[in-house]
Every structure is written in C-alpha cells, then in structure tokens.
Design a protein around this motif. Structure first.
Motif, PDB file in Angstrom:
ATOM      1  N   LEU A   1      54.884 -62.303 102.298  1.00  0.00           N
ATOM      2  CA  LEU A   1      55.516 -63.516 101.793  1.00  0.00           C
ATOM      3  C   LEU A   1      55.710 -63.453 100.282  1.00  0.00           C
ATOM      4  O   LEU A   1      56.782 -63.771  99.757  1.00  0.00           O
ATOM      5  N   ILE A   2      54.660 -63.018  99.578  1.00  0.00           N
ATOM      6  CA  ILE A   2      54.740 -62.931  98.116  1.00  0.00           C
ATOM      7  C   ILE A   2      55.768 -61.883  97.696  1.00  0.00           C
ATOM      8  O   ILE A   2      56.587 -62.117  96.799  1.00  0.00           O
ATOM      9  N   GLY A   3      55.731 -60.714  98.353  1.00  0.00           N
ATOM     10  CA  GLY A   3      56.688 -59.654  98.025  1.00  0.00           C
ATOM     11  C   GLY A   3      58.118 -60.075  98.308  1.00  0.00           C
ATOM     12  O   GLY A   3      59.033 -59.795  97.517  1.00  0.00           O
ATOM     13  N   THR A   4      58.315 -60.777  99.426  1.00  0.00           N
ATOM     14  CA  THR A   4      59.657 -61.263  99.762  1.00  0.00           C
ATOM     15  C   THR A   4      60.147 -62.267  98.724  1.00  0.00           C
ATOM     16  O   THR A   4      61.307 -62.235  98.306  1.00  0.00           O
ATOM     17  N   ALA A   5      59.259 -63.159  98.305  1.00  0.00           N
ATOM     18  CA  ALA A   5      59.621 -64.140  97.273  1.00  0.00           C
ATOM     19  C   ALA A   5      59.984 -63.437  95.957  1.00  0.00           C
ATOM     20  O   ALA A   5      60.961 -63.803  95.287  1.00  0.00           O
ATOM     21  N   MET A   6      59.197 -62.424  95.605  1.00  0.00           N
ATOM     22  CA  MET A   6      59.523 -61.642  94.407  1.00  0.00           C
ATOM     23  C   MET A   6      60.910 -61.024  94.530  1.00  0.00           C
ATOM     24  O   MET A   6      61.725 -61.083  93.596  1.00  0.00           O
ATOM     25  N   GLY A   7      61.175 -60.418  95.690  1.00  0.00           N
ATOM     26  CA  GLY A   7      62.461 -59.759  95.897  1.00  0.00           C
ATOM     27  C   GLY A   7      63.629 -60.716  95.824  1.00  0.00           C
ATOM     28  O   GLY A   7      64.693 -60.380  95.285  1.00  0.00           O
ATOM     29  N   CYS A   8      63.440 -61.935  96.362  1.00  0.00           N
ATOM     30  CA  CYS A   8      64.518 -62.927  96.344  1.00  0.00           C
ATOM     31  C   CYS A   8      64.897 -63.339  94.928  1.00  0.00           C
ATOM     32  O   CYS A   8      66.032 -63.765  94.683  1.00  0.00           O
ATOM     33  N   VAL A   9      63.950 -63.241  94.004  1.00  0.00           N
ATOM     34  CA  VAL A   9      64.224 -63.586  92.601  1.00  0.00           C
ATOM     35  C   VAL A   9      64.676 -62.359  91.805  1.00  0.00           C
ATOM     36  O   VAL A   9      65.646 -62.411  91.045  1.00  0.00           O
ATOM     37  N   ILE A  10      63.971 -61.234  92.008  1.00  0.00           N
ATOM     38  CA  ILE A  10      64.255 -60.032  91.218  1.00  0.00           C
ATOM     39  C   ILE A  10      65.607 -59.430  91.578  1.00  0.00           C
ATOM     40  O   ILE A  10      66.386 -59.044  90.690  1.00  0.00           O
ATOM     41  N   THR A  11      65.917 -59.350  92.872  1.00  0.00           N
ATOM     42  CA  THR A  11      67.144 -58.677  93.313  1.00  0.00           C
ATOM     43  C   THR A  11      68.412 -59.262  92.694  1.00  0.00           C
ATOM     44  O   THR A  11      69.239 -58.516  92.157  1.00  0.00           O
ATOM     45  N   PRO A  12      68.630 -60.593  92.730  1.00  0.00           N
ATOM     46  CA  PRO A  12      69.840 -61.125  92.086  1.00  0.00           C
ATOM     47  C   PRO A  12      69.891 -60.875  90.589  1.00  0.00           C
ATOM     48  O   PRO A  12      70.968 -60.641  90.028  1.00  0.00           O
ATOM     49  N   LEU A  13      68.714 -60.903  89.934  1.00  0.00           N
ATOM     50  CA  LEU A  13      68.687 -60.669  88.491  1.00  0.00           C
ATOM     51  C   LEU A  13      69.040 -59.219  88.165  1.00  0.00           C
ATOM     52  O   LEU A  13      69.795 -58.948  87.222  1.00  0.00           O
ATOM     53  N   VAL A  14      68.492 -58.290  88.937  1.00  0.00           N
ATOM     54  CA  VAL A  14      68.817 -56.870  88.735  1.00  0.00           C
ATOM     55  C   VAL A  14      70.294 -56.625  89.014  1.00  0.00           C
ATOM     56  O   VAL A  14      70.983 -55.926  88.252  1.00  0.00           O
ATOM     57  N   PHE A  15      70.780 -57.210  90.096  1.00  0.00           N
ATOM     58  CA  PHE A  15      72.204 -57.071  90.418  1.00  0.00           C
ATOM     59  C   PHE A  15      73.071 -57.650  89.303  1.00  0.00           C
ATOM     60  O   PHE A  15      74.111 -57.076  88.954  1.00  0.00           O
ATOM     61  N   TRP A  16      72.666 -58.778  88.737  1.00  0.00           N
ATOM     62  CA  TRP A  16      73.425 -59.402  87.646  1.00  0.00           C
ATOM     63  C   TRP A  16      73.537 -58.462  86.447  1.00  0.00           C
ATOM     64  O   TRP A  16      74.592 -58.387  85.800  1.00  0.00           O
ATOM     65  N   ILE A  17      72.460 -57.740  86.149  1.00  0.00           N
ATOM     66  CA  ILE A  17      72.492 -56.787  85.030  1.00  0.00           C
ATOM     67  C   ILE A  17      73.543 -55.711  85.283  1.00  0.00           C
ATOM     68  O   ILE A  17      74.372 -55.411  84.418  1.00  0.00           O
ATOM     69  N   PHE A  18      73.519 -55.135  86.482  1.00  0.00           N
ATOM     70  CA  PHE A  18      74.504 -54.101  86.816  1.00  0.00           C
ATOM     71  C   PHE A  18      75.918 -54.689  86.838  1.00  0.00           C
ATOM     72  O   PHE A  18      76.861 -54.075  86.334  1.00  0.00           O
ATOM     73  N   ASN A  19      76.043 -55.871  87.413  1.00  0.00           N
ATOM     74  CA  ASN A  19      77.366 -56.482  87.556  1.00  0.00           C
ATOM     75  C   ASN A  19      77.959 -56.874  86.205  1.00  0.00           C
ATOM     76  O   ASN A  19      79.180 -56.881  86.032  1.00  0.00           O
ATOM     77  N   SER A  20      77.105 -57.212  85.250  1.00  0.00           N
ATOM     78  CA  SER A  20      77.577 -57.582  83.913  1.00  0.00           C
ATOM     79  C   SER A  20      77.958 -56.365  83.089  1.00  0.00           C
ATOM     80  O   SER A  20      78.844 -56.440  82.234  1.00  0.00           O
ATOM     81  N   ALA A  21      77.286 -55.254  83.339  1.00  0.00           N
ATOM     82  CA  ALA A  21      77.501 -54.060  82.512  1.00  0.00           C
ATOM     83  C   ALA A  21      78.573 -53.131  83.065  1.00  0.00           C
ATOM     84  O   ALA A  21      79.186 -52.374  82.305  1.00  0.00           O
ATOM     85  N   TYR A  22      78.832 -53.175  84.369  1.00  0.00           N
ATOM     86  CA  TYR A  22      79.751 -52.220  84.991  1.00  0.00           C
ATOM     87  C   TYR A  22      80.697 -52.936  85.952  1.00  0.00           C
ATOM     88  O   TYR A  22      80.428 -54.050  86.400  1.00  0.00           O
ATOM     89  N   ARG A  23      81.795 -52.278  86.275  1.00  0.00           N
ATOM     90  CA  ARG A  23      82.700 -52.782  87.313  1.00  0.00           C
ATOM     91  C   ARG A  23      82.234 -52.203  88.640  1.00  0.00           C
ATOM     92  O   ARG A  23      82.471 -51.030  88.942  1.00  0.00           O
ATOM     93  N   LEU A  24      81.598 -53.028  89.423  1.00  0.00           N
ATOM     94  CA  LEU A  24      81.039 -52.572  90.693  1.00  0.00           C
ATOM     95  C   LEU A  24      82.119 -52.551  91.768  1.00  0.00           C
ATOM     96  O   LEU A  24      82.937 -53.461  91.866  1.00  0.00           O
ATOM     97  N   GLY A  25      82.078 -51.501  92.577  1.00  0.00           N
ATOM     98  CA  GLY A  25      83.032 -51.380  93.674  1.00  0.00           C
ATOM     99  C   GLY A  25      84.287 -50.614  93.327  1.00  0.00           C
ATOM    100  O   GLY A  25      85.180 -50.478  94.168  1.00  0.00           O
ATOM    101  N   ASP A  26      84.373 -50.088  92.106  1.00  0.00           N
ATOM    102  CA  ASP A  26      85.530 -49.272  91.715  1.00  0.00           C
ATOM    103  C   ASP A  26      85.366 -47.875  92.318  1.00  0.00           C
ATOM    104  O   ASP A  26      84.412 -47.173  91.989  1.00  0.00           O
ATOM    105  N   PRO A  27      86.268 -47.444  93.216  1.00  0.00           N
ATOM    106  CA  PRO A  27      86.116 -46.139  93.875  1.00  0.00           C
ATOM    107  C   PRO A  27      86.032 -44.967  92.901  1.00  0.00           C
ATOM    108  O   PRO A  27      85.441 -43.933  93.221  1.00  0.00           O
TER     109      PRO A  27
END
Length: 660
Positions: A494-520
């Motif tokens: 439960l604790i690990g899942t809660a951590m992941g639910c918060v960390i994952t969007p934040l990590v994704f936001w960093i990548f999404n802000s710095a790079y164009r994701l999905g460009d072949p």
C-alpha cells in the motif's frame, strides 16, 4: 515486478536449501508493525525515486524492462546495513536489520516502480495526447484527445491503482499454501534475501554491491561524456554510422547506451536474438519492399509519421503480432489454469495430506499469524470501486459510470486468472488483458462519443488492477519464504503503491517538460503510445482505416505469431533431446523493433556477448556478479537522465557536436 509484457522480463533463480529456516532458528522475527520501520520506508522512498526514473526512461525508449528485483534487494540491503553499522558504532542501534525488513523494502520499491509501468505514462496514457493523435491522423478530434497534466494523472492513479491489492488478497492462503504456486520471481527474490542474511551471503552481497556501484559510476560518467558531445539533434555517439550509412538509414547501428547493454545482460539470450531478428526482417527487407510501392499502396504525399503511410504498416503489423502473441498466451494460460485445477481435484488433495517438512510448518505458522480479514478486502475493493465509478467519469467524460462498473465487476475474475497463471509460469498478462479492454470499450463507446479515450482509459483500469494483484501475490510468496508477515507485506505494498502514484507523474512531468515524447525520430520515441492508440482506432473504426494490403499482411503476422508460439510449446512438450524450442524467436520481442528499428537490439546483443564472455571466463562469478553489474549499468545511465533533464529545462546546451 512480475509482468513480462509489454515487455518486462523476470530473472528467475532456483531456490535452494532444504532446511533454510534452520539457519535462522536463532534469529529474532519482529512483529508485523516492527517489520515496517521508518528507516525501511525512507530507504524505500529513495530507491523508489531512483527506480521510477529508470522504468520511466526504459518505457519511453523501447519499452523493454528487465526485472529490477535484484537491484532493489541489493541496494535495500546495502542501505540499511550501512545505517545499522553506523548506529551500532555509536551505540544507538535499537533494532537489528532482519530479512523481514529487507523484504519490506524490496516490496515497497517494486510496488512503487511497478506503478511506473502500469500507469501507462508511456503507453495508453501518452496515447491520449494530441501529439500522438496527430501522428495517427484518424480520431484526432478534441473528444478523442486529452492533454496530459499532473492535475488529473495523479488523482486517476490514486483512484485505480489500489483496487488490485484488495481484489484477490482473500485468496492468499489458497494460492500460497494450498496450491503451493511457485511464483518464480517471488521465490527467487526470497532466495536472494535469505542468502543476504547468512554470513556467507552477506559477504557475497557486499561484493555484489561493490560491483554494482563500480558499473554504476562508469555508466553515469559515460552518460555525462556522451552528453558533452551531443550539442544538437543528430550529434553524439549515437549518430556514428557504426555499420555504414545504409545500415544507419535502416536504424541498424550501435547506440552506445549503457542502459540497454545492461538490459541485454539481464534478458535471456533468445530475447535479444529475437529483437535483432525482428529488426533485420523488418528494416532490412520488409519496409524497403513496401516503400517501393509508394504511390501505389499509399499516397506519396503523406508524412513519414502518418498511419495511412509506411508508418501504418510498421505500427499495425507490430500490433497484429503482439495481439497474436497475447491471444495465444491468454488461451494457453487458461488451459494451464483449467488443467491445473482438474489435476488438483483428481489428486484427492495428496499435497495437503502429506507430512509437511520442518520449513513448511514454520512458514505456515508465520503466514497464518497475522490475518487480513476478508471483510476488509471485500470492503476495500467495493469502496474503491464506488469512488472510481464517481471520479473516473469526471476525468474521462466518454467513460460512463456503467462502463467503470462493468470493468470492476470482471476485474477480480481476470485478476485471479492472471495471478494463478503468474504463479505457475511467471507470466503476467496484464497488458494483454488491457489491449482486449481497449478493443472492447472503444467499440462499445464509438468514435464520435470519444471511444478512443474511453478504450485507453479502460485499459488503465484493467491493467492496474491485474498488475498490482499478481505483484501482490508474488510478494506474498516472497514473504512466506522469508517469514515476513502478510500484514506487513500488504501495508508495504500500500505504501509503495501510494509512493508510485505520486512519484510516477512527477518523474513523467520532468521528461515531458524537457523532451518531446513520442517523436519516432527523437530520444524518447515511446513506441507503445502510438501502438495503443492504434489498437483503440481499430476498435472504433474497424479495419477500413488501414493502408492498402496492410490488413492482409497484419493477418499473416497475427497467424504467424500464434503458430510460432504453438510450435514452441509443442516442442517443449514432446521434444527433449536437443531442446530446439530454445532457438525459436519470440513474436512479442520480434514485434518491438518493427516500429523502432534495431539500434537498441544491437546494444542488448552486446550485453549478451559481455555476459557470455564472463560465463566463459568464470561461470560462477558470472552468475554471482552479472546481475549486479547489469543493474549498475542501467541505474547509472538512467540516473544521468535527471541532470540531463535539468540541463535541458534550463536551456543549457552541450559544448561539442560529434557527428559523422
């Protein structure tokens, strides 16, 4: 993480000694609430951040994710062992470091990083974005697109990610004790943790941690060196035409990626060969032949990323192979499950009547000590379902309350089938069930009513429930073999899942802000985003949206994937002398480079060559240190992504451009 598709690959070790618990007979086993310590959760949080960056990067590049359980267990052991040694030196040690605490850390980290996979930030969720939709052409209307934002991603994950933990927790005694399912990855993890906490194992673990940090340092520094020479697009080590300009144009070159060299060391040899085979078949032969039909089979005026042009053949043929592979394994797993139940029914419960050995008696005693009430499991699942029925349609307007209700009604049945199959074979088919959900719900809702978004969102519901359910049951197996309380395992999940639910969007936001994701053509092509959207488009539009002859080719590869798997299983069953099945490529692995090319497959084959060389030199050392070296290569190169992203966000450019 047990999932092996979209593609996550488990590293399975054989569990060994017949009297393991005898070695720990004098060890103190703390009560469940003392197994979840503050230091364990702090270590789990730090490692969760690290592993989320790793999984996010792997998802956004090729989608091939090896098992990181070994690295999680090793780093958790190293972190707490260092802390306890320091506090003991100053006379401040209050509680010794036990294998139960080590298990809790590993469970927390794997649960958290598992969210990075099941969240779909690089697959179904990214497939909702307007940028990916623009590549697909069809369905590129506001009702079938959704801008990615933390404001809805985080609450969506918090709503859907916990249901799987409650869906089949009531069946833990039946799965672990009565049916004695193996859960190979869970068993292997328990074996490693048990080894770490014996004197000989602890000494080996220290050496393994040393090897991990050495390869980590090399990989991190090499990542920094590569950045120095990558001033602009087309610069850097990856731009070198290692096999000539013609091979480079067909995406066949060495990428100099420490990450995928490490991944190659962890993956079975046949996985890497399958990837390379798929790259050669598609980019060296198929795509040049289809491109020669430009102007006949498809319009010469279409952009290179249009699904109505060459990109359509790449994406939909790959999807056909994945669906064929998934359908076969779904049917095969169903047959295995039914067969297993039938055998158990006809065996007159022989397993249960036999005298348990001493280890089993001890493990059964501890596993039954801290119960999780069935009413709590049922109430938790029902409560989450009610919240989801209210919240999910508010996030995705095309999904109605009755769609969500249907998903939650069928999910526990699918979760049981998936978890049972994973216990027998180590295969979690959560992503395959997710693809079926996309086709079903997108067709149900329809294109004009937002069927693309509805299908992708329903994939998230089903995939999250099934993935976390099978992961939890595998962790229960680890806990059973390390005398870790089921209650502490459940709460650490439960604790690990809660951590992941918060960390994952934040990590994704960093990548999404710095790079164009999905460009072949970019650094992070996120291949599954377009593929998952393509599946949704098939659901709402049917096969009429495919380019000329694409349907016939897709059907051929769909059938071929089923036949290849069928031949493999038949050879496994009836051919034992030469074990020819070991040399048959995997259709799922072959399909991935159809879209991406072969550069990462070459990196992974280099990893296989390194491991093969280590085995030739010293087989035992390769077995002991190969996973640690590989994990260090992955961690170092992936973590370089953090400063690289910060530099990109700050607009800092590399000083040099290395270009052929």
């Amino acid at each position: 993480m047990v999932t092996n598709t979209d593609l996550e690959l488990g590293v399975v070790a054989a569990a060994g000694e017949s009297s393991t618990e005898n070695a720990f007979k004098d060890e103190y086993v703390p009560p469940w609430h003392k197994q979840i310590t503050l230091r364990a959760m702090f270590t789990g949080f730090i490692l969760s951040v690290v592993f989320n960056f790793i999984v996010c990067k792997l998802n956004l590049t090729t989608g091939v994710i090896p098992s990181l359980n070994v690295a999680a267990g090793l780093l958790g052991f190293a972190g707490i062992k260092s802390w306890t040694a320091l506090t003991q030196k100053f006379g401040m040690l209050k509680q010794p470091f036990t294998r139960q605490e080590n298990t809790v850390i590993q469970t927390c980290v794997v649960a958290s990083s598992g969210i990075a996979f099941s969240s779909g930030t690089a697959s179904y969720m990214l497939g909702m974005s307007p940028y990916i939709a623009s590549q697909a052409d069809a369905g590129n209307i506001p009702i079938n697109t959704k801008n990615l934002a933390i404001s809805w991603m985080l609450p969506y994950l918090l709503v859907v990610s916990f249901a799987g933990l409650f869906s089949i927790v009531a069946l833990r005694k039946m799965m672990i004790m009565k049916y004695k399912l193996t859960y190979p990855s869970g068993t292997a993890t328990a074996y490693l943790i048990n080894c770490f906490h014996t004197p000989k194992g602890a000494e080996l673990a220290k050496k393994q941690v040393g090897s991990l940090f050495k390869s980590f340092g090399f990989s991190f520094i090499f990542g920094a060196v590569q950045w120095i020479f990558a001033r602009a697009e087309g610069c850097g080590f990856a731009s070198l035409h290692t096999f000539g300009s013609q091979a480079y144009a067909k995406r066949l070159y060495f990428d100099f990626s420490s990450t995928y060299v490490g991944v190659g060391m962890l993956c079975p040899y046949m996985v890497n060969i399958s990837l390379l085979t798929g790259a050669i078949v598609s980019w060296a032969f198929m795509w040049p032949m289809i491109e020669a039909k430009k102007g006949d089979w498809y319009s010469a005026q279409l952009s290179a990323t249009s699904l109505h042009g060459i990109q359509g053949y790449r994406v939909f043929i790959a999807i056909a192979m994945m669906l064929g592979d998934g359908l076969f394994h779904f049917a095969y797993m169903l047959m295995v499950t039914i067969s297993s139940f039938t055998k158990r029914k006809n065996s007159t419960q022989q397993d249960c009547s036999e005298e348990d050995d001493e280890d089993e008696k001890i493990r059964n005693e501890y596993f039954l000590r801290d119960q999780i009430p069935n009413w709590a499991a049922a109430g938790g699942y029902a409560g989450i379902a009610v919240v989801s029925i209210i919240v999910v349609p508010m996030i995705f307007h095309s999904l109605k309350w009755y769609h969500v209700l249907v998903a939650y009604l069928i999910a526990p049945i699918l979760a049981f089938c998936n978890s049972y199959g994973a216990g027998l074979t180590d295969w979690s088919l959560a992503s395959n069930y997710g693809k079926i959900a996309i086709l079903t719900f997108s067709y149900w809702v329809g294109l004009e009513n937002g069927g693309v978004i509805a299908g992708l969102a329903s994939c998230g519901l089903v995939m999250s429930i099934l993935d976390t359910a099978s992961g939890l049951m595998g962790d229960f197996k680890t806990g059973y073999l390390t005398l870790t309380s089921p209650r502490s395992m459940f709460f650490s999940q439960l604790i690990g899942t809660a951590m992941g639910c918060v960390i994952t969007p934040l990590v994704f936001w960093i990548f999404n802000s710095a790079y164009r994701l999905g460009d072949p053509e970019g650094s992070y092509p996120a291949p599954y985003a377009l593929m998952y959207r393509g599946i949704a488009l098939l659901g709402v539009e049917g096969f009429g949206s495919l380019p000329k002859h694409c349907l016939n080719l897709s059907i051929c590869f769909f059938v071929a994937a089923i036949l290849i798997n069928l031949v493999t299983q038949l050879l496994k069953k009836f051919e034992t002398k030469y074990r020819i099945y070991r040399f048959i490529p995997s259709p799922m692995c072959m399909a991935i480079p159809f879209y991406l090319g072969g550069y990462f497959a070459i990196d992974m084959c280099v990893g296989s060559l390194i491991l093969f060389g280590m085995q030739m030199y010293n087989k035992q050392k390769a077995k002991d240190f190969g996973p640690a070296v590989a994990s260090g290569l992955i961690c170092g190169d992936s973590l370089w992504g953090i400063p690289a992203s910060i530099l990109a966000l700050a607009g800092v450019k590399a000083p040099f451009c290395l270009k052929l």
